[in-house]
Design an enzyme around this catalytic site. Structure first.
Site, mmCIF file in Angstrom:
data_model
loop_
_atom_site.group_PDB
_atom_site.id
_atom_site.type_symbol
_atom_site.label_atom_id
_atom_site.label_comp_id
_atom_site.label_asym_id
_atom_site.label_seq_id
_atom_site.Cartn_x
_atom_site.Cartn_y
_atom_site.Cartn_z
ATOM 1 N N GLY A 129 -5.666 -1.557 -3.903
ATOM 2 C CA GLY A 129 -6.346 -0.271 -4.065
ATOM 3 C C GLY A 129 -5.375 0.877 -4.310
ATOM 4 O O GLY A 129 -5.592 1.712 -5.199
ATOM 5 N N ALA A 130 -4.294 0.946 -3.537
ATOM 6 C CA ALA A 130 -3.333 2.045 -3.687
ATOM 7 C C ALA A 130 -2.652 1.957 -5.054
ATOM 8 O O ALA A 130 -2.480 2.962 -5.749
ATOM 9 C CB ALA A 130 -2.295 1.977 -2.572
ATOM 10 N N GLY A 133 5.867 8.031 1.587
ATOM 11 C CA GLY A 133 4.424 7.857 1.775
ATOM 12 C C GLY A 133 3.760 9.090 2.368
ATOM 13 O O GLY A 133 2.578 9.346 2.114
ATOM 14 N N LYS A 163 -13.484 1.429 1.626
ATOM 15 C CA LYS A 163 -13.468 2.234 0.392
ATOM 16 C C LYS A 163 -14.401 1.680 -0.690
ATOM 17 O O LYS A 163 -14.926 2.436 -1.492
ATOM 18 C CB LYS A 163 -12.042 2.331 -0.164
ATOM 19 N N GLY A 166 2.655 -4.182 -6.689
ATOM 20 C CA GLY A 166 1.347 -4.262 -6.042
ATOM 21 C C GLY A 166 0.226 -4.033 -7.036
ATOM 22 O O GLY A 166 0.407 -3.382 -8.077
ATOM 23 N N ALA A 167 -0.946 -4.592 -6.693
ATOM 24 C CA ALA A 167 -2.120 -4.440 -7.566
ATOM 25 C C ALA A 167 -3.378 -4.232 -6.729
ATOM 26 O O ALA A 167 -4.481 -4.518 -7.178
ATOM 27 C CB ALA A 167 -2.255 -5.669 -8.466
HETATM 28 P P1 ATR Z 1 -4.152 -1.303 -0.480
HETATM 29 O O1 ATR Z 1 -5.581 -0.940 -0.678
HETATM 30 O O2 ATR Z 1 -3.485 -0.506 0.612
HETATM 31 O O3 ATR Z 1 -3.361 -1.295 -1.746
HETATM 32 P P2 ATR Z 1 -4.479 -4.146 -0.620
HETATM 33 O O4 ATR Z 1 -5.575 -3.936 -1.596
HETATM 34 O O5 ATR Z 1 -4.670 -5.164 0.447
HETATM 35 O O6 ATR Z 1 -4.146 -2.792 0.118
HETATM 36 O O7 ATR Z 1 -3.122 -4.456 -1.441
HETATM 37 C C1 ATR Z 1 -1.950 -4.782 -0.817
HETATM 38 C C2 ATR Z 1 -0.888 -5.102 -1.885
HETATM 39 O O8 ATR Z 1 0.296 -5.538 -1.218
HETATM 40 C C3 ATR Z 1 -1.295 -6.219 -2.826
HETATM 41 O O9 ATR Z 1 -0.730 -5.984 -4.105
HETATM 42 C C4 ATR Z 1 -0.658 -7.443 -2.167
HETATM 43 O O10 ATR Z 1 -0.390 -8.516 -3.058
HETATM 44 P P3 ATR Z 1 -1.547 -9.613 -3.369
HETATM 45 O O11 ATR Z 1 -2.444 -8.978 -4.369
HETATM 46 O O12 ATR Z 1 -0.804 -10.777 -3.877
HETATM 47 O O13 ATR Z 1 -2.223 -9.877 -2.053
HETATM 48 C C5 ATR Z 1 0.652 -6.851 -1.703
HETATM 49 N N1 ATR Z 1 1.240 -7.646 -0.602
HETATM 50 C C6 ATR Z 1 0.835 -7.685 0.680
HETATM 51 N N2 ATR Z 1 1.608 -8.533 1.397
HETATM 52 C C7 ATR Z 1 2.524 -9.048 0.513
HETATM 53 C C8 ATR Z 1 3.590 -9.990 0.620
HETATM 54 N N3 ATR Z 1 3.894 -10.580 1.784
HETATM 55 N N4 ATR Z 1 4.312 -10.271 -0.494
HETATM 56 C C9 ATR Z 1 4.030 -9.674 -1.685
HETATM 57 N N5 ATR Z 1 3.016 -8.784 -1.844
HETATM 58 C C10 ATR Z 1 2.275 -8.476 -0.770
#
Ligand code: ATR
Length: 294
Positions: free
Chosen positions: A138-139, A247, A74, A135-136
């Site tokens: 892309g989504a 979702g 993306k 979460g922070a």
């Molecule tokens: P997407 O584009 O689908 O949002 P991404 O950019 O990889 O995918 O974001 C995944 C989100 O899930 C992030 O907020 C990630 O937290 P980090 O920014 O700390 O990586 C969160 N996430 C993934 N695995 C996690 C875990 N085991 N515990 C807490 N947060 C998690």
């Protein structure tokens, strides 16, 4: 026109990702192609990162009128196209199309979220003053942009990596309040909207550990995860009769704009389409396949 000519001129779009072969997008776009009796096609293109620049730059030469873009491409799609205001706000593109021979891009995740929530809770934005987004990535960025656009005044962004939540305050303004995960129990009671925009709770990933009993009785709970469809978060929220959004609701709504841009018809999300996708998700879960978003 003979069969070969018809195949050559058939407008076609694709999903570009890596991996992409388990994506639900071909099922839903082909459903609409059949529904509207179009002589068109939608294909899967698994493209590795080292080839993505060349692939997108030659999209038209490869016979495509547009594409969906999923992980991990993306960002590059955003960089090598002319993005619209939605893609610029989220800094990522999930949909490509041509306008006067120029490769344009947009991000439809925001409208996917907003249209889905509008459908289950009209005027929810009058009801919600405070929200929590987990979460922070892309989504989460696309959802937070939607919340900002709708004027939600306090958006608590809870993320494992705090600086990514803080970066979102810089991007989207002071309605964003960054938090680390341990702040969550103190935030839940006053938020009327909770969105899980992490991969936690997804099949094969760690569970999402959250006490939904703390949510108020009139709150809305959304989960971007759709495999499983009924995540523990949503099952707990439903048991409390809270309004929920899964979702798949968001996935279907984000797909509408791309189809419209490529084929000129704004497609309808029907119960039959919804059930078709649910059946695929359930079969994939049984086959232990892993679906990626869009
Ligand atoms: P997407 O584009 O689908 O949002 P991404 O950019 O990889 O995918 O974001 C995944 C989100 O899930 C992030 O907020 C990630 O937290 P980090 O920014 O700390 O990586 C969160 N996430 C993934 N695995 C996690 C875990 N085991 N515990 C807490 N947060 C998690």
């Amino acid at each position: 026109m003979d069969e070969n000519q018809s195949a050559i001129s058939k407008p076609k779009a694709c999903i570009i990702g890596y991996p992409a072969k388990h994506s639900l997008s071909p099922i839903l776009h082909r459903y609409w192609i059949n529904q509207y009796r179009l002589n068109a096609d939608y294909r899967v293109e698994e493209v590795e990162s080292e080839n993505i620049f060349e692939f997108i730059n030659n999209l038209s030469k490869k016979g495509y009128i547009g594409a969906n873009v999923t992980m991990p491409h993306k960002d590059i799609a955003f960089q090598i196209s002319r993005p619209d205001a939605h893609a610029i706000a989220v800094r990522a593109s999930n949909t490509l199309w041509f306008e006067n021979n120029i490769l344009r891009s947009t991000n439809t995740d925001t409208e996917g979220f907003l249209n889905a929530i509008d459908a289950v809770f009209p005027n929810w934005d009058h009801h919600v003053k405070e929200a929590i987004v987990l979460g922070a990535g892309g989504a989460a960025r696309a959802i937070i942009y939607g919340l900002v656009e709708r004027g939600i005044t306090r958006i608590n962004v809870v993320n494992r990596t705090l600086h990514k939540a803080t970066d979102l305050r810089v991007r989207f303004g002071c309605s964003i309040i960054p938090h680390s995960w341990d702040a969550l129990p103190n935030l839940i009671e006053s938020a009327k909207l909770l969105v899980n925009a992490t991969s936690l709770g997804m099949q094969g990933k760690k569970p999402l550990d959250i006490d939904t009993k703390l949510l108020s009785d009139d709150s809305i709970v959304c989960d971007i995860v759709y495999s499983p469809l009924n995540t523990t978060l949503l099952a707990d929220a439903k048991a409390r009769n809270l309004v929920v959004l899964n979702g798949l609701d968001m996935l279907l709504n984000q797909a509408v704009r791309g189809f419209e841009l490529w084929f000129g018809i704004r497609p309808k999300i029907t119960q039959e389409l919804y059930e078709t996708l649910v059946a695929h998700i359930v079969n994939a879960e049984m086959a232990d396949n892993y679906y990626r978003p869009i």
